[in-house]
Design an enzyme around this catalytic site. Structure first.
Site, short mmCIF file in Angstrom:
data_model
loop_
_atom_site.label_atom_id
_atom_site.label_comp_id
_atom_site.label_asym_id
_atom_site.label_seq_id
_atom_site.Cartn_x
_atom_site.Cartn_y
_atom_site.Cartn_z
N ARG A 150 40.54 23.20 24.26
CA ARG A 150 40.44 24.64 24.46
C ARG A 150 38.99 25.01 24.76
NH1 ARG A 150 44.94 24.56 25.34
NH2 ARG A 150 46.70 25.66 24.37
N HIS A 181 42.59 24.41 34.31
CA HIS A 181 43.50 24.50 33.16
C HIS A 181 44.94 24.11 33.57
CE1 HIS A 181 43.93 26.64 29.03
NE2 HIS A 181 44.76 25.62 29.12
#
Length: 301
Positions: free
Chosen positions: A227, A275
């Site tokens: 993350r 991502h």
């Protein structure tokens, strides 16, 4: 069972609505503007909720993330205490992560960036040593569903693999050396290629900064799939520029999308991806939510 689709970043109805209609017709899912009696809503489907997303619904009994991450939900100021949050855990998603991580291990181990640069200038240069998987020790930081899949794939290719997690995984994974809480420095010191798949928590935020990046072996590479917020991006650039790290593959960032002027876009040692390491297919997401919701609120005749 009435649920609400509420997300500030994603068109949940457009992406998931047809799949809920086809695969979970017993779930009555509505947008916030379609809710006449907020007290009748028993569950919410979301990913990045607005700050006040939960305020209207006093009887929520479950919250479902459409992805593996729940950090945006946990950070929402209106999140009601005590309501269980369910994340998607899909075997296919873990396989995606394993394949993505394996690609980047090979990218760094086999110097694929240099080979592409040589192709552009028609330069023929062969690497004759260090090609065996045994030449690179892999560290997998985080050992849940994703970390286990990544480790298993790399063990199958012959890489020496170690993992780090707060407690010993059950069951242990064959071929993996497991490091647990208290042995983080030792784990970093043996990781020639570090793969981060940790969730974002108070404990993992900023974890990979100047101090811990310096504990990796000289010439190590970082593959960051966890993350944004776990890697100090300024410290990472400094470690790359001074040659302590040989390269980095980054799929998640402090700010997403990564701003156009950010130095990571153009750094010669950095591989940027938007991502995409692991994205659960909408059908699998819907089936996961349906399964959990029917278990918690079984249909009655």
């Amino acid at each position: 069972m009435i649920g609400v689709l509420s997300c500030s970043k994603i068109d949940l109805r457009g992406i998931y609505g047809p799949h809920f209609d086809a695969l979970a017709p017993e779930l009555d899912l509505r947008l916030p503007g379609e809710i006449d009696r907020p007290e009748d809503v028993s569950f919410m489907v979301t990913f990045v909720p607005a700050p006040d997303a939960f305020t209207r619904y006093p009887n929520l009994r479950a919250i479902y993330s459409v992805g593996a991450g729940i950090d945006a939900i946990m950070a929402c100021p209106s999140l009601p205490p005590g309501v269980p949050i369910h994340r998607v855990e899909d075997p296919d998603q873990a396989l995606q992560m394993a394949g993505f991580a394996t690609f980047h291990v090979l990218w760094h181990h086999r110097n694929m960036g240099n080979l592409l640069a040589n192709q552009k200038i028609a330069h023929w240069e062969r690497q004759l040593t260090g090609l065996s998987p045994r030449a690179k020790r892999i560290g997998v930081l985080g050992f849940g569903l994703m970390g286990r899949a990544v480790a298993r794939a790399l063990v199958a290719l012959g890489y020496p693999v170690a993992s780090y997690s707060r407690s010993a995984p059950k069951p242990p994974e064959d071929g993996v050396m497991h490091y647990i809480d208290g042995a983080f420095d030792d784990f970093l010191a043996q990781s020639d290629i570090l793969i981060n798949v940790l969730p974002l928590t108070d404990q993992t935020k900023g974890l990979l900064g100047t101090e811990n990046l310096a504990k990796l072996p000289k010439g190590a590479a970082l593959i960051h799939l966890g993350r944004g917020g776990q890697v100090d991006e300024t410290a990472l650039v400094e470690a790359l520029d001074r040659g302590h790290l040989s390269g980095a593959s980054l799929d998640v960032f402090e700010t997403e999308p990564l701003p156009a002027g950010h130095p990571l876009w153009h750094h010669p040692k950095v591989f940027v991806t938007p991502h995409v390491a692991s994205i659960c297919e909408p059908k699998a997401t819907v089936l996961s939510i349906r399964r959990n919701q029917l278990q918690s609120e079984p249909m009655t005749a």
